[in-house]
Design a protein around this motif. Structure first.
Motif, PDB file in Angstrom:
ATOM      1  N   ALA A 144       0.946  -1.262   0.113  1.00 37.42           N
ATOM      2  CA  ALA A 144      -0.123   0.010  -0.112  1.00 37.42           C
ATOM      3  C   ALA A 144       0.880   1.246  -0.054  1.00 37.42           C
ATOM      4  O   ALA A 144       2.032   1.139   0.413  1.00 37.42           O
ATOM      5  CB  ALA A 144      -0.753  -0.045   1.202  1.00 37.42           C
ATOM      6  N   PRO A 145       0.649   2.333  -0.591  1.00 38.57           N
ATOM      7  CA  PRO A 145       1.157   3.599  -0.342  1.00 38.57           C
ATOM      8  C   PRO A 145       1.498   4.019   0.973  1.00 38.57           C
ATOM      9  O   PRO A 145       0.425   3.824   1.699  1.00 38.57           O
ATOM     10  CB  PRO A 145       0.272   4.881  -1.067  1.00 38.57           C
ATOM     11  N   ARG A 146       2.546   4.508   1.182  1.00 34.30           N
ATOM     12  CA  ARG A 146       2.970   4.816   2.490  1.00 34.30           C
ATOM     13  C   ARG A 146       2.953   6.590   2.716  1.00 34.30           C
ATOM     14  O   ARG A 146       3.738   7.104   1.861  1.00 34.30           O
ATOM     15  CB  ARG A 146       4.422   4.545   2.908  1.00 34.30           C
ATOM     16  N   PRO A 147       1.962   7.036   3.006  1.00 35.91           N
ATOM     17  CA  PRO A 147       2.016   8.708   3.316  1.00 35.91           C
ATOM     18  C   PRO A 147       3.553   9.147   3.947  1.00 35.91           C
ATOM     19  O   PRO A 147       3.926   8.343   4.760  1.00 35.91           O
ATOM     20  CB  PRO A 147       0.931   8.949   4.271  1.00 35.91           C
ATOM     21  N   LEU A 148       3.916  10.217   3.412  1.00 36.08           N
ATOM     22  CA  LEU A 148       5.098  10.841   3.776  1.00 36.08           C
ATOM     23  C   LEU A 148       4.924  11.954   4.831  1.00 36.08           C
ATOM     24  O   LEU A 148       3.883  12.726   4.510  1.00 36.08           O
ATOM     25  CB  LEU A 148       5.951  11.282   2.694  1.00 36.08           C
ATOM     26  N   ASP A 149       5.684  11.929   5.886  1.00 38.39           N
ATOM     27  CA  ASP A 149       5.475  12.999   6.780  1.00 38.39           C
ATOM     28  C   ASP A 149       6.021  14.398   6.025  1.00 38.39           C
ATOM     29  O   ASP A 149       6.728  14.297   5.190  1.00 38.39           O
ATOM     30  CB  ASP A 149       6.132  12.818   8.169  1.00 38.39           C
ATOM     31  N   HIS A 174       4.614  19.311  -8.403  1.00 33.18           N
ATOM     32  CA  HIS A 174       4.751  18.118  -8.064  1.00 33.18           C
ATOM     33  C   HIS A 174       6.234  17.715  -8.355  1.00 33.18           C
ATOM     34  O   HIS A 174       6.841  17.937  -9.559  1.00 33.18           O
ATOM     35  CB  HIS A 174       3.934  17.305  -9.252  1.00 33.18           C
ATOM     36  N   VAL A 175       6.657  16.682  -7.487  1.00 34.30           N
ATOM     37  CA  VAL A 175       8.064  16.167  -7.677  1.00 34.30           C
ATOM     38  C   VAL A 175       8.276  15.141  -7.405  1.00 34.30           C
ATOM     39  O   VAL A 175       7.664  14.269  -6.494  1.00 34.30           O
ATOM     40  CB  VAL A 175       9.047  16.898  -6.337  1.00 34.30           C
ATOM     41  N   ARG A 176       8.996  14.316  -8.295  1.00 37.28           N
ATOM     42  CA  ARG A 176       9.039  13.021  -8.244  1.00 37.28           C
ATOM     43  C   ARG A 176      10.271  12.575  -7.352  1.00 37.28           C
ATOM     44  O   ARG A 176      11.342  13.392  -7.158  1.00 37.28           O
ATOM     45  CB  ARG A 176       9.561  12.263  -9.457  1.00 37.28           C
ATOM     46  N   GLY A 177      10.357  11.587  -6.375  1.00 39.83           N
ATOM     47  CA  GLY A 177      11.163  10.980  -5.370  1.00 39.83           C
ATOM     48  C   GLY A 177      12.324  10.534  -6.160  1.00 39.83           C
ATOM     49  O   GLY A 177      12.436  10.492  -7.192  1.00 39.83           O
ATOM     50  N   ASP A 178      13.039   9.549  -5.326  1.00 40.95           N
ATOM     51  CA  ASP A 178      14.147   8.905  -5.619  1.00 40.95           C
ATOM     52  C   ASP A 178      13.551   7.810  -6.884  1.00 40.95           C
ATOM     53  O   ASP A 178      14.532   7.381  -7.605  1.00 40.95           O
ATOM     54  CB  ASP A 178      15.059   8.096  -4.758  1.00 40.95           C
ATOM     55  N   ASP A 179      12.618   7.437  -6.552  1.00 43.29           N
ATOM     56  CA  ASP A 179      12.017   6.230  -7.659  1.00 43.29           C
ATOM     57  C   ASP A 179      10.596   6.820  -8.179  1.00 43.29           C
ATOM     58  O   ASP A 179      10.113   7.586  -7.736  1.00 43.29           O
ATOM     59  CB  ASP A 179      11.809   4.862  -7.299  1.00 43.29           C
ATOM     60  N   ILE A 180       9.976   6.072  -8.992  1.00 43.04           N
ATOM     61  CA  ILE A 180       8.700   6.439  -9.729  1.00 43.04           C
ATOM     62  C   ILE A 180       7.596   6.204  -8.821  1.00 43.04           C
ATOM     63  O   ILE A 180       6.499   6.546  -9.057  1.00 43.04           O
ATOM     64  CB  ILE A 180       8.445   5.626 -11.031  1.00 43.04           C
ATOM     65  N   PHE A 181       7.655   5.484  -7.795  1.00 42.68           N
ATOM     66  CA  PHE A 181       6.769   5.275  -6.704  1.00 42.68           C
ATOM     67  C   PHE A 181       6.785   6.187  -5.668  1.00 42.68           C
ATOM     68  O   PHE A 181       6.171   5.812  -4.517  1.00 42.68           O
ATOM     69  CB  PHE A 181       7.068   3.681  -6.147  1.00 42.68           C
ATOM     70  N   ASP A 190       6.453   1.212  -1.365  1.00 44.68           N
ATOM     71  CA  ASP A 190       7.692   0.468  -1.003  1.00 44.68           C
ATOM     72  C   ASP A 190       7.646  -0.733  -1.956  1.00 44.68           C
ATOM     73  O   ASP A 190       7.280  -2.004  -1.430  1.00 44.68           O
ATOM     74  CB  ASP A 190       7.998   0.237   0.403  1.00 44.68           C
ATOM     75  N   MET A 191       8.312  -0.920  -2.997  1.00 44.00           N
ATOM     76  CA  MET A 191       8.058  -2.065  -3.912  1.00 44.00           C
ATOM     77  C   MET A 191       9.560  -2.878  -3.862  1.00 44.00           C
ATOM     78  O   MET A 191      10.695  -2.215  -4.226  1.00 44.00           O
ATOM     79  CB  MET A 191       8.028  -1.473  -5.406  1.00 44.00           C
ATOM     80  N   THR A 192       9.588  -3.995  -3.357  1.00 46.37           N
ATOM     81  CA  THR A 192      10.664  -4.785  -3.318  1.00 46.37           C
ATOM     82  C   THR A 192      10.360  -6.140  -3.699  1.00 46.37           C
ATOM     83  O   THR A 192       9.324  -6.677  -3.724  1.00 46.37           O
ATOM     84  CB  THR A 192      11.078  -4.977  -1.882  1.00 46.37           C
ATOM     85  N   GLY A 193      11.384  -6.989  -4.127  1.00 44.25           N
ATOM     86  CA  GLY A 193      11.033  -8.111  -4.558  1.00 44.25           C
ATOM     87  C   GLY A 193      10.490  -8.315  -6.175  1.00 44.25           C
ATOM     88  O   GLY A 193      10.626  -7.232  -6.669  1.00 44.25           O
ATOM     89  N   PRO A 194      10.496  -9.639  -6.724  1.00 41.68           N
ATOM     90  CA  PRO A 194      10.092  -9.711  -8.077  1.00 41.68           C
ATOM     91  C   PRO A 194       8.804  -8.848  -8.586  1.00 41.68           C
ATOM     92  O   PRO A 194       8.821  -8.543  -9.599  1.00 41.68           O
ATOM     93  CB  PRO A 194       9.947 -11.116  -8.148  1.00 41.68           C
ATOM     94  N   ALA A 195       7.947  -8.987  -7.986  1.00 40.60           N
ATOM     95  CA  ALA A 195       6.960  -8.113  -8.479  1.00 40.60           C
ATOM     96  C   ALA A 195       7.157  -6.506  -8.422  1.00 40.60           C
ATOM     97  O   ALA A 195       6.268  -5.963  -9.017  1.00 40.60           O
ATOM     98  CB  ALA A 195       5.596  -8.511  -7.531  1.00 40.60           C
ATOM     99  N   GLY A 196       7.769  -6.075  -7.580  1.00 30.65           N
ATOM    100  CA  GLY A 196       8.098  -4.828  -7.504  1.00 30.65           C
ATOM    101  C   GLY A 196       9.450  -4.179  -7.838  1.00 30.65           C
ATOM    102  O   GLY A 196       9.785  -3.233  -7.281  1.00 30.65           O
TER     103      GLY A 196
END
Length: 163
Positions: A12-17, A81-88, A155-161
């Motif tokens: 799930a998306p994680r809101p940023l503080d 709008h600013v993109r972070g270190d990755d597209i997610f 937070d996308m990790t592993g093969p699906a992410g």
């Protein structure tokens, strides 16, 4: 890993503080400025900007004749709008924009503000040339006084992410 309801193992998306969002704005230099055209449609423009975390102000250099300037003079509501270190991951800064008067004299108030958006010049002749060019181009400073920050990371990790 947190998952979305009904999505199984998908994250799930994680809101940023506020601190993480402000850090993302500080670390980036390029974003997409959104303003509201008279038709109600958004006007989007890729811009270079500078974030002043203490004042909560975004500053953008542009020229008086650009569409973004005219749109913001008519309706000052704006978002960046600013993109972070990755597209997610992303941050959005919302606020009300002010457009300075065009710089008309080398080193005037607007010229000095525009100069503050640069990394600086070692050679005084280069600084003078910058200020002269800013006058010739009728440059203005857009200031967005940020009233709201929001954004998220996925937070996308592993093969699906795999990013």
């Amino acid at each position: 890993m947190k998952t979305s309801e009904g999505t199984g193992d998908k994250p799930a998306p994680r809101p940023l503080d506020d601190s993480a969002l402000s850090g993302m704005l500080r670390d980036q230099q390029c974003g997409v400025l959104a303003a509201v055209r008279s038709t109600g449609h958004p006007h989007l423009s890729t811009v270079l900007y500078r974030w002043d975390e203490e004042e909560r102000v975004l500053r953008i250099s542009t020229t008086v004749d650009r569409l973004k300037t005219r749109v913001l003079l008519r309706n000052p509501h704006a978002s960046l709008h600013v993109r972070g270190d990755d597209i997610f991951s992303f941050a959005v800064a919302e606020g009300v924009a002010e457009v300075s008067e065009p710089t008309t004299e080398e080193g005037d108030r607007t010229g000095r503000e525009l100069l503050s958006l640069t990394p600086g010049f070692d050679d005084p002749a280069e600084e003078r040339a910058f200020l002269e060019e800013a006058v010739a181009e009728q440059r203005v400073a857009i200031r967005i006084r940020v009233s709201r920050l929001y954004g998220a990371a996925l937070d996308m990790t592993g093969p699906a992410g795999v990013a």
